[in-house]
Write a protein that holds these residues in place. Sequence first.
Motif, PDB file in Angstrom:
ATOM      1  N   TYR A   1       0.843  -1.205   0.000  1.00 12.84           N
ATOM      2  CA  TYR A   1       0.000   0.000   0.000  1.00 12.84           C
ATOM      3  C   TYR A   1       0.868   1.241   0.000  1.00 12.84           C
ATOM      4  N   ASN A   2       0.526   2.187  -0.878  1.00 16.73           N
ATOM      5  CA  ASN A   2       1.255   3.443  -0.977  1.00 16.73           C
ATOM      6  C   ASN A   2       0.440   4.546  -0.298  1.00 16.73           C
TER       7      ASN A   2
ATOM      8  N   THR B   1      10.240   3.408  -7.264  1.00 20.33           N
ATOM      9  CA  THR B   1       9.873   4.814  -7.431  1.00 20.33           C
ATOM     10  C   THR B   1       8.834   5.201  -6.383  1.00 20.33           C
ATOM     11  N   GLU B   2       8.555   6.501  -6.272  1.00 26.79           N
ATOM     12  CA  GLU B   2       7.633   6.969  -5.237  1.00 26.79           C
ATOM     13  C   GLU B   2       6.241   6.367  -5.373  1.00 26.79           C
ATOM     14  N   ASP B   3       5.814   6.039  -6.605  1.00 25.10           N
ATOM     15  CA  ASP B   3       4.482   5.451  -6.775  1.00 25.10           C
ATOM     16  C   ASP B   3       4.507   3.925  -6.721  1.00 25.10           C
ATOM     17  N   TYR B   4       5.682   3.326  -6.502  1.00 22.86           N
ATOM     18  CA  TYR B   4       5.884   1.879  -6.346  1.00 22.86           C
ATOM     19  C   TYR B   4       5.637   1.089  -7.632  1.00 22.86           C
ATOM     20  N   THR B   5       5.570   1.713  -8.778  1.00 20.29           N
ATOM     21  CA  THR B   5       5.251   0.991 -10.006  1.00 20.29           C
ATOM     22  C   THR B   5       6.467   0.754 -10.896  1.00 20.29           C
ATOM     23  N   ASN B   6       7.667   1.152 -10.438  1.00 21.75           N
ATOM     24  CA  ASN B   6       8.869   0.936 -11.228  1.00 21.75           C
ATOM     25  C   ASN B   6      10.074   0.999 -10.295  1.00 21.75           C
ATOM     26  N   VAL B   7      11.259   0.799 -10.845  1.00 18.65           N
ATOM     27  CA  VAL B   7      12.490   0.909 -10.065  1.00 18.65           C
ATOM     28  C   VAL B   7      13.189   2.219 -10.405  1.00 18.65           C
TER      29      VAL B   7
END
Length: 348
Positions: A97-98, A175-181
Amino acid sequence: MAYHSFRPGQIWLDTEGKRIQAHGGSVFYENGTYYWYGENKEKSDGRNGIWHWGIRCYSSRDLYNWKDEGIIIPPVEEDPLSPLHPSRCMDRPHIIYNKRTGKYVCWLKIMNEDFSQASTVLTADNLLGPYTMIRTGLYPLGMSAGDFDLAVAEDGKAYYYFERVHSETICADLTEDYTNVTGYYSTHFPRKCPPDVREATAHFMRKGKHYLLTSGTTGYYPNPTETAVADTWHGPYRELGCTHPDDETKTSFHSQISCVFKVQGKKDLFIACADRWLPREMYRDYKVYREMFRSQFDGDAPDFDETLMGEPAVENTSIADYVWLPIRFDGEMAYIDWKDEWKIEDYE
């Protein structure tokens, strides 16, 4: 029937009397309720070409009895090219969860026909979905990414631990949105080839230490789990040895780790969750198929006599079971001991 204890390796039914189908999964705690989600293998008999039937989730307040909340990420039946098509090798969903975006972020491992492994990322406004696909065919850091775990720090930063296929373990910042590195990463546990390469990474924290429990790479055949510990997210990780020292079969009690979580309200109770993928194949000797995997990947290994394996296993994962056991700590070392039956109430 109602359960009042854990019975590792025995058939586990939900509150409707059906086999629980949450394989290679994880446990999420929210607002007094535990959610257990994973691969729905109800149609995966090993012969029909169905690898999965989506991601199914269950809820519980006592960890013994689980209510089926349904398929939260359904299979995409009409598109054979979709990473969610039932024939695609989709494994090990992990959801975090973000708090900043208010999104639940799910990562999936997808194996391609050329045996490379890529990630699919989905997001949702609620844990139980619906989920929207955000990324497909993602090779994080340009790498083929295998089994993995996701973890979120107290400050909201997230980390992605994955097997760089047949090579080493990677810890990458998300990343800040947790969808990539982001591109920042560290490397751990380099190995020459399977079965010694580490996979099925399970991260947890205890008393300020970071733990990684990992299995070897032998497919659905089980192998010895190993424990490693570090002072920071990126390590360096110190390898402490076999997690199941009393298991003479060297198969981690015929199971493969999927996740570790702390029981709320308990002083120091961590549960290691594992899948017993092949409950009908428990007679097989790890020493034998260890050599089989070495012969496949290591040019220096002697040729393997496949007749030693007997009949090939039928990977009927629809009947796979679960092995949930408490972790015992001795100093920094994390051990898992066998128990035919155990209760949360027996721990402080």
